[in-house]
Design a protein around this motif. Structure first.
Motif, short mmCIF file in Angstrom:
data_model
loop_
_atom_site.label_atom_id
_atom_site.label_comp_id
_atom_site.label_asym_id
_atom_site.label_seq_id
_atom_site.Cartn_x
_atom_site.Cartn_y
_atom_site.Cartn_z
N ILE A 197 16.57 7.95 -7.80
CA ILE A 197 15.79 9.17 -7.56
C ILE A 197 16.61 10.13 -6.71
CG2 ILE A 197 13.58 10.10 -6.77
CD1 ILE A 197 12.50 7.22 -6.76
N PRO A 198 16.82 11.34 -7.19
CA PRO A 198 17.59 12.30 -6.38
C PRO A 198 16.73 12.86 -5.24
CG PRO A 198 17.01 13.27 -8.50
CD PRO A 198 16.44 11.90 -8.49
N THR A 199 16.49 12.02 -4.26
CA THR A 199 15.76 12.46 -3.08
C THR A 199 16.23 11.64 -1.90
OG1 THR A 199 13.57 13.00 -2.17
CG2 THR A 199 13.78 10.88 -3.29
N PRO A 223 10.27 22.05 -9.25
CA PRO A 223 10.85 21.20 -8.20
C PRO A 223 12.34 21.48 -8.05
CG PRO A 223 9.71 19.89 -9.89
CD PRO A 223 9.82 21.28 -10.42
N ALA A 224 12.97 20.86 -7.06
CA ALA A 224 14.42 20.95 -6.90
C ALA A 224 15.07 20.56 -8.23
CB ALA A 224 14.88 20.00 -5.78
N PRO A 225 16.15 21.27 -8.64
CA PRO A 225 16.69 21.08 -9.99
C PRO A 225 17.06 19.64 -10.33
CG PRO A 225 18.16 22.44 -8.62
CD PRO A 225 16.87 22.30 -7.88
N GLU A 226 17.68 18.92 -9.38
CA GLU A 226 18.09 17.53 -9.66
C GLU A 226 16.86 16.65 -9.87
OE1 GLU A 226 18.78 19.30 -6.98
OE2 GLU A 226 20.95 19.56 -6.78
N PHE A 227 15.82 16.91 -9.07
CA PHE A 227 14.59 16.12 -9.15
C PHE A 227 13.81 16.47 -10.42
CE2 PHE A 227 10.22 14.92 -7.82
CZ PHE A 227 10.46 13.66 -7.29
N GLY A 232 0.83 -1.21 0.00
CA GLY A 232 0.00 0.00 0.00
C GLY A 232 0.86 1.25 0.00
N ILE A 233 1.94 1.21 0.78
CA ILE A 233 2.85 2.36 0.84
C ILE A 233 3.53 2.56 -0.52
CG2 ILE A 233 5.05 3.11 1.83
CD1 ILE A 233 3.98 2.10 4.55
N ALA A 234 3.99 1.46 -1.12
CA ALA A 234 4.64 1.56 -2.43
C ALA A 234 3.67 2.09 -3.48
CB ALA A 234 5.19 0.20 -2.84
N ALA A 235 2.40 1.69 -3.39
CA ALA A 235 1.41 2.18 -4.36
C ALA A 235 1.25 3.70 -4.24
CB ALA A 235 0.07 1.48 -4.11
N SER A 236 1.22 4.21 -3.01
CA SER A 236 1.10 5.67 -2.83
C SER A 236 2.36 6.39 -3.27
CB SER A 236 0.79 6.00 -1.36
OG SER A 236 -0.53 5.64 -1.04
N ILE A 237 3.52 5.77 -3.06
CA ILE A 237 4.77 6.40 -3.51
C ILE A 237 4.77 6.51 -5.03
CG2 ILE A 237 7.28 6.10 -3.72
CD1 ILE A 237 7.26 4.81 -0.95
N LEU A 238 4.38 5.42 -5.68
CA LEU A 238 4.33 5.42 -7.15
C LEU A 238 3.39 6.51 -7.65
CD1 LEU A 238 5.14 3.76 -9.77
CD2 LEU A 238 2.83 2.83 -9.59
N ASP A 239 2.22 6.59 -7.05
CA ASP A 239 1.25 7.61 -7.44
C ASP A 239 1.88 9.00 -7.30
OD1 ASP A 239 -1.58 8.04 -8.21
OD2 ASP A 239 -1.72 9.10 -6.29
N GLY A 240 2.54 9.23 -6.17
CA GLY A 240 3.15 10.54 -5.92
C GLY A 240 4.24 10.86 -6.94
N LEU A 241 5.11 9.89 -7.21
CA LEU A 241 6.19 10.13 -8.17
C LEU A 241 5.62 10.44 -9.55
CD1 LEU A 241 8.67 7.29 -7.08
CD2 LEU A 241 8.97 9.75 -6.70
N ASP A 261 14.71 2.79 0.67
CA ASP A 261 16.07 2.76 0.15
C ASP A 261 16.12 2.02 -1.20
OD1 ASP A 261 18.83 3.44 0.61
OD2 ASP A 261 19.22 1.30 0.92
N GLU A 262 15.38 0.92 -1.28
CA GLU A 262 15.34 0.14 -2.53
C GLU A 262 14.74 0.96 -3.67
OE1 GLU A 262 14.65 -4.29 -0.57
OE2 GLU A 262 13.26 -3.57 -2.10
N ILE A 263 13.63 1.63 -3.38
CA ILE A 263 12.96 2.40 -4.43
C ILE A 263 13.87 3.53 -4.92
CG2 ILE A 263 11.02 3.96 -4.91
CD1 ILE A 263 9.31 2.22 -3.06
#
Lengths: 462, 247
Positions: free
Chosen positions: A215-217, A421-425, A169-178, A207-209
């Protein structure tokens, strides 16, 4: 010192600076609850007038909470830099307001000369537009895997919470956000449980994602500082050490922390060395009302207590400081008007004190507020140059049960104010086909490798 | 209007993959949010039928004690958290005049910000907790039922009953996606003036989308034993419960 005035034939007496500060505060329910608020609108206006006449030096001579009983007061005095204070040393609070508004220079050199109480005082006699105009001129830039706080930029914390910390569920929300361009300030999870194994699993997932997609974050699981320290000892990938902090020693004690503990945590994060740019390793959250909630305010109003928390924050050069402005509830900030005012105050005070301020623009369902109030504060803080805001799917946090700002909200702010957004991102978003090179979502973003590879994101997903 | 990754919603109640028009939510998603917000607002003011709840506790074969805080109305409850942290004088007398039996754990139940949560899950959670505690022979005091209470109320009740542990089950504030979550807070050596640093929390207990009753009860039982053994609770008591206890 006694503060006295006669206005329209009526005498007003304020027995000390602490009382004067509280009575001069724009109305909010926290100060009413604490019994500190002005009894009438005229008393508030008179207190503001008297406060404007107080010399800034008075705050060095009359500490609102004695340093003998409070390590935050002692820290504030220890931090004070006389040289940086020199340009404004002869001013009163009212003259300081005029000075801030008339000046056009970079204000960052001033911050070491200011105490939280001076900043809180001038804040009380400034209008919302003053708070915005001055904060805009305070740029605070921090670095980890990207650069946060540059002019013309707005970052977001991707907050993918889940009621049982289910990694899928957390990974699904991260994907949506990205896929909506969110997550450059931090990908930060509030865990539903502080179980050490659980927090470790979440840190590993993040860390894996981040590694898989380069991802520069940076990541964070927002758990108690002692839990992060234990997990660093166990070798967990801790990018940022999180902690809620407050403006008095007693309130921090109610959070189970003190300055020595924070120093120890930062030293540990430095020795782990995950930030190659060095010292921005901490993520702090604050919010008006926390000292009162812990019955630890010493008769000091909520906004001043909040500003004092920034003295704690700046001692540790954080990557991010987040005022969670409407989170606790209506007993501290009653409605949209009070939440909006408070958000602007906190951002102003934090920036003037040299902090990388962001804001969780939020409310609970027992407060007199709605998403329209959040739209207002969001837009105002965008103009004020806020470093980052939250990004939550549909603005609805399904674990913490409150509403904040959504991925969509950040895109709205980017569009109407031209904020990137932040330039690297930003470069990463374009490379992944999520942004179109013109600070907008790309039409083709649904074919990004991010989406096609989702099921390989983590072993936890199988 | 939904995004192609909409199927991921099977993993979360979060409002993901809603689609976008310009930079905004599609109309249907916006209106859905508005309806959820309205329902959550109404849930805050939903009344609690205490008598029927007390009857339910008796059905479980447990002694229930109905107490009151100093809160006079729901409206006051929302604005004066200090009133919800203290018993009224009569309730103090009731506890004070009880025989001082040996109590390991006192359980306190309050609707908090969600009566719906307590009505939906309170008795089922209570049952799961008593089952977990029974297998480890902890001595329970009466179940104290207190409308409009705040978490720190557990300090006063625990102290008056001289309990070693105070456990308060409280209706959490209603969110948009769930208005019916329960939270549990556990404090070792309850005394007035204890701070939140001394409490352990188990949150988001609700069926079927949150933490299950059984998982919450096993966690509470684990933390209770750790707490009684080490004679502390809160920040210093790290939750290192092995996952297999839930199997």
């Amino acid at each position: 010192m006694n503060y006295f005035a006669t206005v329209r034939g009526k005498g007003f007496n304020f027995r000390d600076l602490r009382t004067l500060m509280a009575k001069a505060s724009p109305m909010r329910s926290a100060d009413v609850l604490a019994g500190l608020a002005a009894d009438s609108e005229v008393e508030r206006a008179v207190a503001q007038r008297l406060l404007a006449e107080v010399p800034l030096r008075q705050f060095l001579e009359e500490p609102l909470i004695p340093p003998e009983i409070d390590e935050v007061s002692q820290l504030i005095l220890d931090q004070h830099d006389t040289l940086a204070f020199a340009p404004i040393a002869g001013l009163t609070v009212g003259e300081f307001r005029d000075w801030l508004l008339a000046d056009t220079s970079d204000l960052s050199r001033l911050s070491a000369g200011l105490t939280p109480e001076m900043v809180a005082a001038v804040c009380k006699i400034m209008r919302n537009q003053d708070l915005i105009a001055v904060a805009r001129r305070c740029r605070v830039v921090t670095r980890f895997r990207n650069t946060i706080g540059l002019p013309g930029r707005l970052s977001t914390r991707l907050q993918p919470n889940h009621p049982t910390d289910d990694p899928r569920g957390i990974a699904a929300s991260i994907l949506d956000g990205l896929l909506y361009g969110s997550g450059d300030a931090v990908i930060g999870i509030n865990p539903a449980t502080d179980n050490l194994g659980n927090v470790h699993t979440l840190l590993t997932l993040l860390d894996e994602i981040i590694n898989l997609y380069k991802i520069p974050t940076q990541s964070c699981v927002l758990t108690h500082v002692t839990t992060s320290m234990e997990l660093m000892r166990r070798g967990a990938p801790v990018d940022l050490v999180f902690q809620s902090i407050a403006g008095t020693e007693a309130a921090n004690r109610s959070f189970g922390i003190n300055l020595a503990m924070l120093r120890e945590a930062k030293a540990m994060a430095e020795s782990v060395g995950r930030n190659r740019f060095g010292s921005n390793l901490m993520y702090f959250e604050t919010g008006q009302g926390s000292a009162l909630s812990a019955n630890a305010h010493h008769g000091v109003d909520a906004q001043t207590c909040e500003a004092r928390a920034y003295a704690v924050a700046r001692e540790f050069s954080p990557l991010l400081v987040n005022t969670v402005v409407g989170f606790i509830g209506p007993e501290y900030l009653y409605d949209g008007k009070q939440i909006i005012r408070s958000g602007l105050e906190d951002h102003f005070c934090g920036k003037l004190l040299g902090l990388p301020m962001g804001c969780d623009i939020c409310y609970t369902n027992h407060a007199e507020a709605d998403q329209n109030d959040m739209d207002n504060l969001l837009t105002l803080l965008g103009v004020a140059g806020c470093n980052f805001i939250m990004g939550i799917p549909g603005a609805d946090d399904v674990m913490l049960a409150y509403q904040s700002t959504s991925f969509h909200d950040a895109l709205y702010l980017r569009q109407v104010l031209g904020l990137k957004p932040a330039p690297e991102f930003e470069a990463w978003l374009e490379q992944m086909g999520i942004f179109d090179g013109q600070n907008r979502l790309a039409g083709s973003r649904t074919v990004t490798p991010l989406l096609s590879n989702f099921h390989g994101l983590s072993g936890a997903l199988s | 209007m939904n995004d192609p990754w909409h199927t991921l919603r099977r993993f979360t109640q979060a409002r993901i993959a809603q689609g976008i028009v310009g930079c905004s939510l599609p109309t249907s998603a916006l209106l859905d949010f508005q309806l959820s917000h309205a329902a959550a607002r109404d849930a805050v003011n939903h009344p609690w039928d205490v008598d029927s709840f007390l009857g339910g506790i008796n059905t479980l074969g447990l002694e229930a004690l109905c107490l009151s805080t100093q809160t006079k109305s729901r409206e006051q409850y929302l604005q004066r958290p200090d009133k919800g942290r203290c018993l009224d004088e009569l309730s103090r007398q009731v506890l004070y005049s009880r025989n001082k039996e040996q109590i390991d754990v006192v359980l306190i139940m309050t609707n908090g910000l969600s009566s719906v949560a307590m009505d939906s899950h309170g008795l089922l959670l209570l049952e799961a907790i008593t089952v977990a505690y029974k297998s480890s022979s902890l001595r329970l005091g009466p179940v104290c039922v207190v409308p409009n209470g705040r978490v720190a109320l557990a300090d006063e009740i625990g102290a008056l009953l001289n309990a070693r542990l105070s456990v308060i089950i409280v209706g959490e504030r209603p969110g948009l996606s769930a208005a019916d979550s329960l939270g549990v807070y556990m404090t070792y050596a309850p005394r007035i003036g204890n701070t939140d640093a001394g409490r352990n929390c188990i949150s988001n207990i609700r069926h079927p989308d949150g933490l299950s009753y059984r998982a919450a009860a096993i966690k509470l039982d684990y933390l209770s034993h750790q707490s009684l053994q080490h004679k502390h609770s809160g920040i210093v008591l790290k939750d290192d419960m092995p996952q297999h206890l839930l199997d």
